[in-house]
Design a protein around this motif. Structure first.
Motif, PDB file in Angstrom:
ATOM      1  N   LEU A 184    -101.262  16.924  29.208  1.00 59.23           N
ATOM      2  CA  LEU A 184    -101.378  15.779  30.103  1.00 59.23           C
ATOM      3  C   LEU A 184    -100.398  15.967  31.256  1.00 59.23           C
ATOM      4  N   VAL A 185    -100.936  15.998  32.446  1.00 62.67           N
ATOM      5  CA  VAL A 185    -100.119  16.316  33.614  1.00 62.67           C
ATOM      6  C   VAL A 185    -100.050  15.101  34.530  1.00 62.67           C
ATOM      7  N   LEU A 186     -98.845  14.887  35.030  1.00 66.83           N
ATOM      8  CA  LEU A 186     -98.588  13.695  35.839  1.00 66.83           C
ATOM      9  C   LEU A 186     -98.280  14.103  37.276  1.00 66.83           C
ATOM     10  N   ASP A 187     -98.962  13.479  38.227  1.00 65.49           N
ATOM     11  CA  ASP A 187     -98.707  13.728  39.651  1.00 65.49           C
ATOM     12  C   ASP A 187     -97.420  13.012  40.035  1.00 65.49           C
ATOM     13  N   SER A 188     -96.458  13.773  40.568  1.00 64.07           N
ATOM     14  CA  SER A 188     -95.151  13.184  40.858  1.00 64.07           C
ATOM     15  C   SER A 188     -95.215  12.157  41.975  1.00 64.07           C
ATOM     16  N   GLU A 203    -100.691   9.703  39.024  1.00 60.69           N
ATOM     17  CA  GLU A 203    -101.984   9.946  38.390  1.00 60.69           C
ATOM     18  C   GLU A 203    -101.817  10.922  37.217  1.00 60.69           C
ATOM     19  N   GLU A 204    -102.538  10.645  36.138  1.00 61.88           N
ATOM     20  CA  GLU A 204    -102.450  11.502  34.957  1.00 61.88           C
ATOM     21  C   GLU A 204    -103.788  12.184  34.723  1.00 61.88           C
ATOM     22  N   LEU A 205    -103.709  13.463  34.393  1.00 64.25           N
ATOM     23  CA  LEU A 205    -104.936  14.192  34.084  1.00 64.25           C
ATOM     24  C   LEU A 205    -104.661  15.137  32.934  1.00 64.25           C
ATOM     25  N   GLY A 259     -99.764  16.880  22.146  1.00 58.82           N
ATOM     26  CA  GLY A 259    -100.034  17.474  23.462  1.00 58.82           C
ATOM     27  C   GLY A 259    -100.336  16.443  24.521  1.00 58.82           C
ATOM     28  N   LYS A 312     -96.339  13.977  25.560  1.00 62.20           N
ATOM     29  CA  LYS A 312     -95.367  14.376  26.574  1.00 62.20           C
ATOM     30  C   LYS A 312     -96.121  14.695  27.871  1.00 62.20           C
ATOM     31  N   ARG A 313     -95.744  14.026  28.914  1.00 62.56           N
ATOM     32  CA  ARG A 313     -96.423  14.251  30.185  1.00 62.56           C
ATOM     33  C   ARG A 313     -95.673  15.314  30.980  1.00 62.56           C
ATOM     34  N   LEU A 314     -96.433  16.260  31.497  1.00 66.02           N
ATOM     35  CA  LEU A 314     -95.830  17.338  32.289  1.00 66.02           C
ATOM     36  C   LEU A 314     -95.944  16.940  33.752  1.00 66.02           C
ATOM     37  N   VAL A 315     -94.814  16.871  34.421  1.00 71.21           N
ATOM     38  CA  VAL A 315     -94.812  16.407  35.805  1.00 71.21           C
ATOM     39  C   VAL A 315     -95.003  17.608  36.727  1.00 71.21           C
ATOM     40  N   VAL A 316     -95.953  17.487  37.629  1.00 70.80           N
ATOM     41  CA  VAL A 316     -96.150  18.531  38.644  1.00 70.80           C
ATOM     42  C   VAL A 316     -95.979  17.912  40.024  1.00 70.80           C
ATOM     43  N   ALA A 317     -95.739  18.757  40.982  1.00 72.62           N
ATOM     44  CA  ALA A 317     -95.524  18.258  42.337  1.00 72.62           C
ATOM     45  C   ALA A 317     -96.723  17.451  42.805  1.00 72.62           C
ATOM     46  N   SER A 318     -97.890  18.017  42.653  1.00 68.44           N
ATOM     47  CA  SER A 318     -99.094  17.322  43.112  1.00 68.44           C
ATOM     48  C   SER A 318    -100.293  17.813  42.323  1.00 68.44           C
ATOM     49  N   LEU A 319    -101.213  16.906  42.113  1.00 68.79           N
ATOM     50  CA  LEU A 319    -102.452  17.271  41.412  1.00 68.79           C
ATOM     51  C   LEU A 319    -103.550  17.658  42.405  1.00 68.79           C
ATOM     52  N   GLU A 371    -109.337  19.783  35.478  1.00 73.89           N
ATOM     53  CA  GLU A 371    -109.342  18.692  34.484  1.00 73.89           C
ATOM     54  C   GLU A 371    -110.382  18.964  33.403  1.00 73.89           C
TER      55      GLU A 371
END
Lengths: 292, 603
Positions: free
Chosen positions: A224-228, A232-234, B33, B36-43, B50
């Motif tokens: 689960l990835v979060l847009d900083s 937004e979560e995807l 899985g 825990k949220r993985l933070v990225v600069a931008s989606l 996805e």
């Protein structure tokens, strides 16, 4: 002074000059050729003497040859308005170890230093961190250094909106440098540069690219990835196949970006935090004509 | 013990943790899985990658899931204290039902009695057993089991247990059940503490003491009526109730005297309030007119704050009834009643009792006893008339063996019913000997040498002693002496207050009046009033050991071959199994760490 700029590095910067690809009217005398005719060292043309002209500008040689009074005209050298826009959005500081922000900050400071050293009128806008200028003269270096020292908060405002606001305050056209990762939707990016272009600015875009922008979340297969920026979560698949697809998408994004800059005569340079800053300034930026 | 018949758990309700743990584990794996949220600069560019998580589409547990599920299962079994149930014989269940078990158990924090707690514990104990296991339920003090069947059918018999009006006979009851060689194990439940046993081996008899922290703090307050007696005067009667406060705090009580008619209806007559200091007794008296009421009930109730200091309510009532004595009179004499001339008195029936048979004679059915020129060593428990006792006798000893003359009336003689129609001055004694004065007696007739006739009451029984011969075969055949004898016999056999104790036998037709319930046996098993053949019989149960809740003696398990050292220890076995299961969990955790921890590090 920022720790990344020891005296020897500053000495190198003092050797560099900031140039514009066009001449702009200034308000004071400076080091850049101005469209305004007047006092300067660069000869422009002659015109017939008129009453009231300073007799010191009469070209006595021409008068001797033609028995007519002509005065010499010179291209005036004036200061340059420089606007530096630094992206402080969350994408510049995430992930924390990536140092994208620090590289963007160093580029902004180095260009500010060069501008101030050549008495240009400088405005630095880093949303929610710094709103400095217009200032000129070396004394302003310290204020800029202090303002850029702290890393931006993740919850800072929208960069595009802040840039539009800064563009609205511009009185004199000049050079505008936008330092960002340009992880923006196409329409927003166009909107940003259209606003700046409308102000008749000589634009240069500097893209700071982090390692994770090139290969995101290297140790993750899926998650689960979060847009900083947007929150937004995807749930993403980060398998090797997916990564390959990502590289294709990124390349296309980059091509579109560079194509847009080229079409709109916007100087463009790409920089990674790992590469050498001085080399970037003296070589990459010199290619764009911004630094000489 | 021939093997393992199955498994049981000391705390089976803890097994519910297993399905809960299973659900939790599934939830964790499904969320694995995603937590825990993985933070990225931008989606911006990542959005195209996805996908719907596989875990949300369908649950495919990995190998590790089953390993961790096994750990959860083993932990649940260890927590529930799993133990193997052996193929064992019948279970004996001995429950103390003595009166003190009816006391409120202060550790329960409600109005539940020790017996209620005992039943609950017994139910919990048999819940661990197989329903088919044979079981015998014993009440301490009863010679035969009150239930004999299987564990599955024991419930109603347990629920039917009530505190009995009987003294504690736990050791005897346990010994009785222990004598039943078919019983594999005996569980004893009582409010008494267990004597600390140092032996580590498990005995055949498992004891479960119900006294918790509060109940063993020696502050078990209780108020009880411990004795009822009568103090008679001429035209009225006085009932004396002894009330004892067994607690460590003073209490205020209300003592109520109620009259009970032949039909059993009760009406309050008098009430007294009194304060009784800690661990003390008070003996208030009620004076009643002898009218239509033939039975009385005395009740004590703690008042106000004191109410909570009366933990046992079953000993707060006492009954007493007026009884008409039998007309049979025993005669202890060298002469027969006929020889004494007693057979000429038609209202009475006389039976001769030899002196040598007096000690073993059953005197409860007699109205009174006449001792002629002989006296027992102690006052009898029935009214007595003693005539010319020997000099060395204890209760009616002569003061002097020298004859006296000139009898005269004492002060009380004016009103004594013994002297009605008797002219003392006209009495002529061939010989009269003065009696030693007795603390319970008053002088009726005195001579210059001392008292020659005494009468009084001792232990609610009347006694008369004479220092002269009264029978007509000797001395002058005076009419006065015959009247004096009749007066004495009538006075001695007058109506008396009386009660029996629990365990008295009655006729099958007898009815329990208060509270009105039928008698299911010819033995009256609880205090109250019994209507039997037109007369009322009061039945009481007074027992200081049962009423004194602070004075408890530890249970002493009987010993003997076949009782101790039976190799059956559920607790120990359960603990061993728990240790084993915990060890298995530890091993599995290590396997989990090695297999999956290392794999993760490599990845």
């Amino acid at each position: 002074m920022l720790s990344s700029f020891p005296p020897e590095r500053l000495a190198i910067l003092e050797l560099l000059t900031l140039r514009s690809r066009r001449s702009f009217l200034g308000t004071r005398q400076g080091g850049h050729l101005s469209p305004k005719r007047g006092h300067g060292i660069e000869f422009s043309d002659y015109r017939q003497y008129e009453l009231g002209d300073n007799p010191r500008h009469i070209d006595w040689g021409v008068y001797a040859r033609s028995d007519r009074l002509y005065v010499k005209r010179f291209q005036e050298e004036q200061e340059l308005s420089v606007l530096i826009l630094v992206d402080t959005s969350s994408s510049m500081v995430v992930p924390e170890g990536q140092a994208k922000w620090f590289r963007a900050r160093d580029i902004a400071f180095a260009l500010s230093y060069i501008a101030l050293m050549q008495q240009d009128r400088l405005t630095v806008v880093a949303p929610e961190i710094a709103q400095i200028g217009p200032v000129s003269g070396p004394r302003a270096v310290h204020a800029i250094s202090r303002a850029l020292e702290a890393p931006p908060n993740r919850s800072c405002a929208n960069f595009v909106e802040a840039a539009k606001l800064a563009a609205g305050r511009i009185r004199f056209p000049g050079v505008a440098i936008v330092i960002s990762d340009f992880l923006l939707p196409n329409d927003e990016l166009r909107m940003l540069f259209d606003v700046l272009r409308a102000k008749n600015l000589d634009l240069t875009a500097i893209q700071v690219v982090g390692a994770e922008d090139l290969a995101p979340l290297p140790a993750v297969h899926s998650g689960l990835v979060l847009d900083s920026e947007t929150g937004e979560e995807l749930y993403l698949d980060l398998s090797p196949e997916a990564r390959e697809r990502y590289q294709q998408i990124r390349t296309r994004h980059q091509i579109l970006l560079e194509q847009y800059f080229e079409e709109n005569r916007i100087g463009f340079a790409e920089q990674t935090p790992q590469s050498d800053l001085i080399e970037f300034l003296t070589e990459h930026l010199a290619l764009t004509g911004l630094v000489q | 013990m021939s093997g393992i018949a199955g498994f049981s758990a000391l705390y089976p309700w803890l097994l519910t943790a297993v399905p809960i743990g299973f659900g939790l584990l599934v939830y964790v794996y499904r969320r694995r899985g995603t937590g825990k949220r993985l933070v990225v600069a931008s989606l911006l560019l990542l959005r195209t990658l996805e996908r719907t998580p596989q875990a949300r589409q369908r649950f495919f547990p990995p190998l590790r899931f089953f390993l961790e599920l096994l750990i959860v299962l083993l932990l649940g079994l260890a927590a529930a204290q799993l133990y193997p149930v052996s193929e064992i014989g019948p279970l004996g269940l001995v429950i103390d039902t003595s009166l003190s078990m009816g006391a409120i158990n202060p550790d329960e924090g409600s109005q539940r009695t020790f017996l209620d707690t005992a039943i609950t514990r017994a139910q919990a104990a048999i819940a661990e057993e197989s329903e088919r296991r044979p079981v015998k339920l014993f009440e301490a003090g009863k010679s035969s089991p009150v239930f004999s069947g299987t564990v599955g059918d024991l419930g109603p018999a347990l629920e039917a247990l009530r505190p009995r009006y009987q003294n504690d006979a736990l050791e005897a009851g346990v010994a009785l059940s222990a004598a039943d060689s078919t019983l594999e194990e005996i569980l004893v439940i009582s409010d008494r503490p267990e004597r600390t046993v140092t032996a580590k081996t498990k005995a055949k008899i498992r004891y479960l003491g119900l006294r918790g922290t509060t109940a063993t703090s020696k502050n078990m307050g209780n108020i009880a009526i411990t004795e009822l007696s009568q103090v008679r005067s001429e035209r009225s009667a006085t009932i004396r109730a002894t009330v004892r406060n067994f607690g460590r705090d003073a209490v205020t009580v209300a003592l109520t005297l109620s009259g009970i008619s032949d039909a059993g209806s009760s009406s309050r007559i008098q009430e007294q309030r009194l304060e009784i200091p800690a661990q003390s007794s008070a003996s208030p008296e009620f004076t009643v007119e002898l009218n239509q009421i033939r039975a009385y009930r005395v009740s004590v109730r703690a008042q106000g704050e004191s109410a909570r200091r009366d933990l046992l309510r079953n000993d707060n009532d006492g009954w007493i009834s007026l009884t008409a004595s039998d007309r049979t009179i025993g005669v202890v004499s060298d002469l027969t009643p006929q020889e004494l001339g007693l057979s000429r008195l038609p209202r009475f029936r006389f039976i001769a009792i030899p002196r040598t048979a007096w000690a073993e004679a059953k005197v409860d059915s007699l109205a009174l006893v006449i001792f002629h020129r002989w006296a027992p060593q102690a006052l009898p428990t029935i009214p007595s008339l003693s005539i010319l006792p020997p000099p060395d006798s204890r209760p009616f000893a002569l003061a002097s063996t020298a004859p006296t003359t000139s009898p005269e009336l004492t002060r009380w003689a004016d009103t004594s019913p013994l002297l009605t129609y008797v002219n003392v001055a006209a009495l002529s004694f061939a010989k009269s000997l003065p009696l030693q004065s007795q603390p319970w007696a008053q002088s009726i007739i005195s001579t210059s040498g001392g008292s020659v006739m005494q009468a009084g009451e001792q232990g609610s029984q009347r006694h008369v002693a004479m220092g002269f011969e009264i029978f007509p075969f000797e001395g002058s055949n005076s009419v006065g002496l015959g009247i004096l004898l009749l007066n004495s016999l009538r006075w001695l056999s007058e109506l008396t207050f009386h009660y029996d104790v629990v365990g008295v036998t009655v006729t099958p037709e007898a009815v329990m009046l208060d509270p009105a319930q039928p008698i299911d046996s010819v033995v009256v098993s609880r205090p109250g009033l019994v209507s039997e053949g037109g007369s009322l019989k009061a039945v009481n149960f007074f027992s200081d050991p049962e009423s004194d809740l602070n004075s408890i003696t530890p249970f002493e398990p009987p010993t003997g071959p076949g009782i101790a050292n039976v190799p059956l220890d559920v607790t120990k076995t359960a603990a061993q199994w728990a240790r084993g299961l915990a060890g298995a969990v530890l091993v599995l955790l290590l396997v989990d760490l090695i297999l999956f921890g290392i794999r993760r590090r490599r990845s």
